[in-house]
Design a protein around this motif. Structure first.
Motif, PDB file in Angstrom:
ATOM      1  N   LEU A  32       0.822  -1.218   0.000  1.00 26.75           N
ATOM      2  CA  LEU A  32       0.000   0.000   0.000  1.00 26.75           C
ATOM      3  C   LEU A  32       0.853   1.263   0.000  1.00 26.75           C
ATOM      4  N   ASP A  33       2.003   1.226   0.657  1.00 26.73           N
ATOM      5  CA  ASP A  33       2.925   2.371   0.599  1.00 26.73           C
ATOM      6  C   ASP A  33       3.366   2.618  -0.848  1.00 26.73           C
ATOM      7  N   TYR A  34       3.692   1.533  -1.562  1.00 29.81           N
ATOM      8  CA  TYR A  34       4.101   1.660  -2.959  1.00 29.81           C
ATOM      9  C   TYR A  34       2.947   2.197  -3.806  1.00 29.81           C
ATOM     10  N   ALA A  35       1.756   1.653  -3.626  1.00 31.29           N
ATOM     11  CA  ALA A  35       0.602   2.101  -4.405  1.00 31.29           C
ATOM     12  C   ALA A  35       0.296   3.574  -4.136  1.00 31.29           C
ATOM     13  N   ALA A  36       0.410   3.992  -2.887  1.00 34.19           N
ATOM     14  CA  ALA A  36       0.161   5.400  -2.549  1.00 34.19           C
ATOM     15  C   ALA A  36       1.208   6.297  -3.205  1.00 34.19           C
ATOM     16  N   ARG A  37       2.463   5.891  -3.144  1.00 37.67           N
ATOM     17  CA  ARG A  37       3.522   6.710  -3.767  1.00 37.67           C
ATOM     18  C   ARG A  37       3.348   6.763  -5.275  1.00 37.67           C
ATOM     19  N   LEU A  38       2.999   5.636  -5.882  1.00 37.52           N
ATOM     20  CA  LEU A  38       2.774   5.609  -7.322  1.00 37.52           C
ATOM     21  C   LEU A  38       1.618   6.527  -7.707  1.00 37.52           C
ATOM     22  N   THR A  39       0.609   6.592  -6.869  1.00 39.72           N
ATOM     23  CA  THR A  39      -0.548   7.448  -7.127  1.00 39.72           C
ATOM     24  C   THR A  39      -0.207   8.925  -6.950  1.00 39.72           C
ATOM     25  N   LEU A  40       0.514   9.248  -5.896  1.00 36.16           N
ATOM     26  CA  LEU A  40       0.764  10.646  -5.549  1.00 36.16           C
ATOM     27  C   LEU A  40       1.996  11.253  -6.227  1.00 36.16           C
ATOM     28  N   ALA A  41       2.985  10.425  -6.549  1.00 36.26           N
ATOM     29  CA  ALA A  41       4.222  10.948  -7.141  1.00 36.26           C
ATOM     30  C   ALA A  41       4.772   9.958  -8.176  1.00 36.26           C
ATOM     31  N   PRO A  42       4.008   9.677  -9.223  1.00 33.66           N
ATOM     32  CA  PRO A  42       4.424   8.638 -10.168  1.00 33.66           C
ATOM     33  C   PRO A  42       5.764   8.915 -10.844  1.00 33.66           C
ATOM     34  N   GLY A  43       6.074  10.155 -11.083  1.00 36.17           N
ATOM     35  CA  GLY A  43       7.330  10.500 -11.743  1.00 36.17           C
ATOM     36  C   GLY A  43       8.550  10.347 -10.862  1.00 36.17           C
ATOM     37  N   GLU A  44       8.334  10.122  -9.577  1.00 32.71           N
ATOM     38  CA  GLU A  44       9.448   9.994  -8.632  1.00 32.71           C
ATOM     39  C   GLU A  44       9.727   8.548  -8.233  1.00 32.71           C
ATOM     40  N   ILE A  45       8.977   7.593  -8.763  1.00 30.32           N
ATOM     41  CA  ILE A  45       9.190   6.191  -8.414  1.00 30.32           C
ATOM     42  C   ILE A  45      10.595   5.776  -8.838  1.00 30.32           C
ATOM     43  N   ALA A  46      11.277   5.103  -7.923  1.00 31.07           N
ATOM     44  CA  ALA A  46      12.646   4.643  -8.168  1.00 31.07           C
ATOM     45  C   ALA A  46      12.801   3.229  -7.600  1.00 31.07           C
ATOM     46  N   GLU A  47      13.934   2.635  -7.851  1.00 32.57           N
ATOM     47  CA  GLU A  47      14.209   1.290  -7.334  1.00 32.57           C
ATOM     48  C   GLU A  47      14.057   1.235  -5.812  1.00 32.57           C
ATOM     49  N   THR A  48      14.360   2.335  -5.148  1.00 35.05           N
ATOM     50  CA  THR A  48      14.220   2.361  -3.687  1.00 35.05           C
ATOM     51  C   THR A  48      12.771   2.214  -3.251  1.00 35.05           C
ATOM     52  N   ASP A  49      11.821   2.515  -4.126  1.00 34.81           N
ATOM     53  CA  ASP A  49      10.402   2.322  -3.812  1.00 34.81           C
ATOM     54  C   ASP A  49       9.985   0.870  -4.025  1.00 34.81           C
ATOM     55  N   VAL A  50      10.668   0.195  -4.935  1.00 37.77           N
ATOM     56  CA  VAL A  50      10.352  -1.194  -5.266  1.00 37.77           C
ATOM     57  C   VAL A  50      11.037  -2.164  -4.298  1.00 37.77           C
ATOM     58  N   ALA A  51      12.188  -1.800  -3.794  1.00 38.77           N
ATOM     59  CA  ALA A  51      12.980  -2.684  -2.932  1.00 38.77           C
ATOM     60  C   ALA A  51      12.190  -3.244  -1.748  1.00 38.77           C
ATOM     61  N   PRO A  52      11.387  -2.443  -1.029  1.00 32.06           N
ATOM     62  CA  PRO A  52      10.634  -3.014   0.087  1.00 32.06           C
ATOM     63  C   PRO A  52       9.653  -4.114  -0.352  1.00 32.06           C
ATOM     64  N   LEU A  53       9.125  -3.995  -1.558  1.00 29.82           N
ATOM     65  CA  LEU A  53       8.238  -5.042  -2.054  1.00 29.82           C
ATOM     66  C   LEU A  53       9.007  -6.352  -2.203  1.00 29.82           C
ATOM     67  N   LYS A  54      10.188  -6.276  -2.766  1.00 24.35           N
ATOM     68  CA  LYS A  54      11.011  -7.475  -2.943  1.00 24.35           C
ATOM     69  C   LYS A  54      11.425  -8.047  -1.587  1.00 24.35           C
ATOM     70  N   THR A  55      11.740  -7.178  -0.651  1.00 23.39           N
ATOM     71  CA  THR A  55      12.112  -7.613   0.692  1.00 23.39           C
ATOM     72  C   THR A  55      10.993  -8.429   1.339  1.00 23.39           C
ATOM     73  N   HIS A  56       9.755  -8.063   1.031  1.00 24.42           N
ATOM     74  CA  HIS A  56       8.599  -8.741   1.626  1.00 24.42           C
ATOM     75  C   HIS A  56       8.060  -9.866   0.752  1.00 24.42           C
ATOM     76  N   GLY A  57       8.850 -10.290  -0.229  1.00 22.68           N
ATOM     77  CA  GLY A  57       8.514 -11.493  -0.973  1.00 22.68           C
ATOM     78  C   GLY A  57       7.732 -11.310  -2.260  1.00 22.68           C
ATOM     79  N   PHE A  58       7.491 -10.081  -2.665  1.00 30.50           N
ATOM     80  CA  PHE A  58       6.797  -9.861  -3.936  1.00 30.50           C
ATOM     81  C   PHE A  58       7.778 -10.103  -5.083  1.00 30.50           C
ATOM     82  N   ASP A  59       7.403 -10.953  -6.025  1.00 34.37           N
ATOM     83  CA  ASP A  59       8.255 -11.183  -7.180  1.00 34.37           C
ATOM     84  C   ASP A  59       7.920 -10.163  -8.274  1.00 34.37           C
TER      85      ASP A  59
END
Length: 81
Positions: A21-48
């Motif tokens: 949900l943190d990723y989805a909120a950031r993607l919604t509010l600041a899509p142009g600022e999404i970076a690998e650092t936003d994706v990393a927590p998803l991978k840490t929590h097991g999202f492929d």
């Protein structure tokens, strides 16, 4: 559910759901600022990669449909009954 609707950061969630949900909120509010650092927590929590793609696609689709409806002046239907 009410806590989720009001502010997901205040809802009692497991860490994977919060990361999603943190990723989805950031993607919604600041899509142009999404970076690998936003994706990393998803991978840490097991999202492929496929799950991350799905989260991104669903978030983007929801934003698209809502903006289209807003732009056309579509009003929400409220429960019938």
């Amino acid at each position: 559910m009410a806590a989720l609707a009001a502010d997901h950061t205040e809802a009692r969630l497991d860490e994977a759901d919060r990361a999603m949900l943190d990723y989805a909120a950031r993607l919604t509010l600041a899509p142009g600022e999404i970076a690998e650092t936003d994706v990393a927590p998803l991978k840490t929590h097991g999202f492929d990669d496929l799950a991350i793609h799905d989260i991104c696609a669903i978030t983007g689709y929801y934003a698209f449909v809502n903006r289209l409806a807003d732009g056309l002046g579509v009003e929400l239907e409220h429960g019938k009954g």
